[in-house]
Design a protein around this motif. Structure first.
Motif, PDB file in Angstrom:
ATOM      1  N   ASN A 114       0.893  -1.348   0.085  1.00  0.00           N
ATOM      2  CA  ASN A 114       0.141  -0.063  -0.097  1.00  0.00           C
ATOM      3  C   ASN A 114       0.946   1.321  -0.108  1.00  0.00           C
ATOM      4  N   LEU A 115       2.143   1.242   0.465  1.00  0.00           N
ATOM      5  CA  LEU A 115       2.929   2.504   0.430  1.00  0.00           C
ATOM      6  C   LEU A 115       4.248   2.312  -0.314  1.00  0.00           C
ATOM      7  N   SER A 116       5.168   1.089   0.031  1.00  0.00           N
ATOM      8  CA  SER A 116       6.371   1.142  -0.609  1.00  0.00           C
ATOM      9  C   SER A 116       6.546   1.018  -1.994  1.00  0.00           C
ATOM     10  N   ALA A 117       5.510   0.369  -2.431  1.00  0.00           N
ATOM     11  CA  ALA A 117       5.545  -0.088  -3.662  1.00  0.00           C
ATOM     12  C   ALA A 117       5.103   1.108  -4.563  1.00  0.00           C
ATOM     13  N   ALA A 118       4.390   2.171  -4.049  1.00  0.00           N
ATOM     14  CA  ALA A 118       4.029   3.399  -4.642  1.00  0.00           C
ATOM     15  C   ALA A 118       5.311   4.286  -4.812  1.00  0.00           C
ATOM     16  N   PHE A 119       6.216   4.248  -3.782  1.00  0.00           N
ATOM     17  CA  PHE A 119       7.449   4.934  -3.808  1.00  0.00           C
ATOM     18  C   PHE A 119       8.268   4.354  -5.044  1.00  0.00           C
ATOM     19  N   HIS A 120       8.533   3.198  -5.092  1.00  0.00           N
ATOM     20  CA  HIS A 120       9.254   2.247  -6.095  1.00  0.00           C
ATOM     21  C   HIS A 120       8.454   2.646  -7.570  1.00  0.00           C
ATOM     22  N   THR A 121       7.380   2.630  -7.703  1.00  0.00           N
ATOM     23  CA  THR A 121       6.762   2.951  -8.998  1.00  0.00           C
ATOM     24  C   THR A 121       7.080   4.256  -9.538  1.00  0.00           C
ATOM     25  N   ILE A 122       6.864   5.277  -8.541  1.00  0.00           N
ATOM     26  CA  ILE A 122       6.994   6.659  -8.926  1.00  0.00           C
ATOM     27  C   ILE A 122       8.575   6.832  -8.998  1.00  0.00           C
ATOM     28  N   GLN A 123       9.397   6.430  -8.429  1.00  0.00           N
ATOM     29  CA  GLN A 123      10.865   6.599  -8.556  1.00  0.00           C
ATOM     30  C   GLN A 123      11.376   5.985 -10.007  1.00  0.00           C
ATOM     31  N   LYS A 124      10.727   4.980 -10.560  1.00  0.00           N
ATOM     32  CA  LYS A 124      10.706   4.479 -11.804  1.00  0.00           C
ATOM     33  C   LYS A 124      10.324   5.230 -12.917  1.00  0.00           C
ATOM     34  N   SER A 125       9.190   5.921 -12.647  1.00  0.00           N
ATOM     35  CA  SER A 125       8.429   6.638 -13.681  1.00  0.00           C
ATOM     36  C   SER A 125       8.932   7.853 -14.037  1.00  0.00           C
TER      37      SER A 125
END
Length: 260
Positions: A114-125
């Motif tokens: 719910n949280l960390s995955a969003a950071f990872h996808t944002i950083q990659k995008s």
């Protein structure tokens, strides 16, 4: 303006994510679909979207608890379909229990997905968005990103974190044509809350629909759950040029829950 752009939607095989996928596909937006399906089922879903809307689609069922899986999934998807223009972090899981008895593995999974995955996808995008000087990051938070509820320590922690993350990304991206916003729904008619409704029905010895009504009105003045498509349509608005000045916001869609 939006036709031909690429959107990644996590958790897009059901509920809010699937509804948003249909709304964006109707505008000719190419889709990277993701969710809890087998490869065969996911590829079939992607093919349905491609044929129905005449768009490019790919599917992956990457484990969002694993940063390396997220990175590999996004690298492969972008190589096949193009740079991500619209990122919708929607995937989420839930578990209810008081803090004293909350299982550690459930806490870790909820924070990761719910949280960390969003950071990872944002950083990659972000690099691709920065290069194109255009991007839309939309994080599906929750009314529980704004208020607390008993027995939801991990969920509230994650959703409050999503709101904070959204604000930081908006500040860092404000001069780059990129907006970042968090949508904070109240009760949405998705499978995620069916277990809660069934538990209330059993506890109060009432039928499913009565339990559903009781659940909603205990918190939210509007006595109905929102259709997931309403959130999809709001996402589409946030992607539009009309919303280019809306960034860093936590936007309630909560039936006046937080107005009290």
């Amino acid at each position: 303006m939006l036709k031909g752009k690429v959107a990644l939607i996590t958790g897009s095989t059901s509920g809010i994510g699937l509804a948003a996928a249909h709304v964006l596909a109707e505008q000719g937006i190419n889709l990277i679909l993701h969710g809890l399906m087998s490869d065969q089922e996911g590829q079939a879903l992607a093919q349905e979207f491609a044929q129905q809307y005449n768009i490019k689609t790919v599917f992956d069922n990457a484990d969002l608890r694993d940063p390396e899986s997220i990175s590999s999934f996004m690298d492969a998807a972008m190589q096949e379909i193009g740079t991500i223009d619209i990122l919708i972090n929607n995937a989420g899981i839930q578990h209810t229990e008081n803090a004293v008895n909350f299982p550690l593995n459930k806490w870790n999974d909820i924070i990761a997905i719910n949280l960390s995955a969003a950071f990872h996808t944002i950083q990659k995008s972000l690099p691709g968005m920065q290069k194109n000087n255009w991007g839309r990051i939309i994080n599906i938070a929750s009314v529980h990103g704004l208020v607390g509820s008993v027995n939801k320590s991990a969920y509230c922690a994650a959703k409050h974190g999503i709101v904070g993350l959204t604000k930081v990304i908006a500040l860092e991206s404000a001069e780059q044509g990129i907006t970042a916003n968090a949508i904070c729904p109240g009760w949405v008619d998705t499978p995620l809350i069916n277990d809660q409704i069934k538990a209330i029905a059993e506890k109060e010895n009432v039928d499913f629909n009565t339990a559903k009504y009781n659940l909603v009105t205990a918190k939210q003045p509007l006595p109905e759950m929102m259709d997931p498509r309403q959130i999809g349509e709001f996402i589409l608005f946030l992607c539009s040029d009309s919303a280019r000045s809306i960034t860093g916001s936590a936007l309630p869609m909560d039936g006046a829950w937080t107005a009290q």
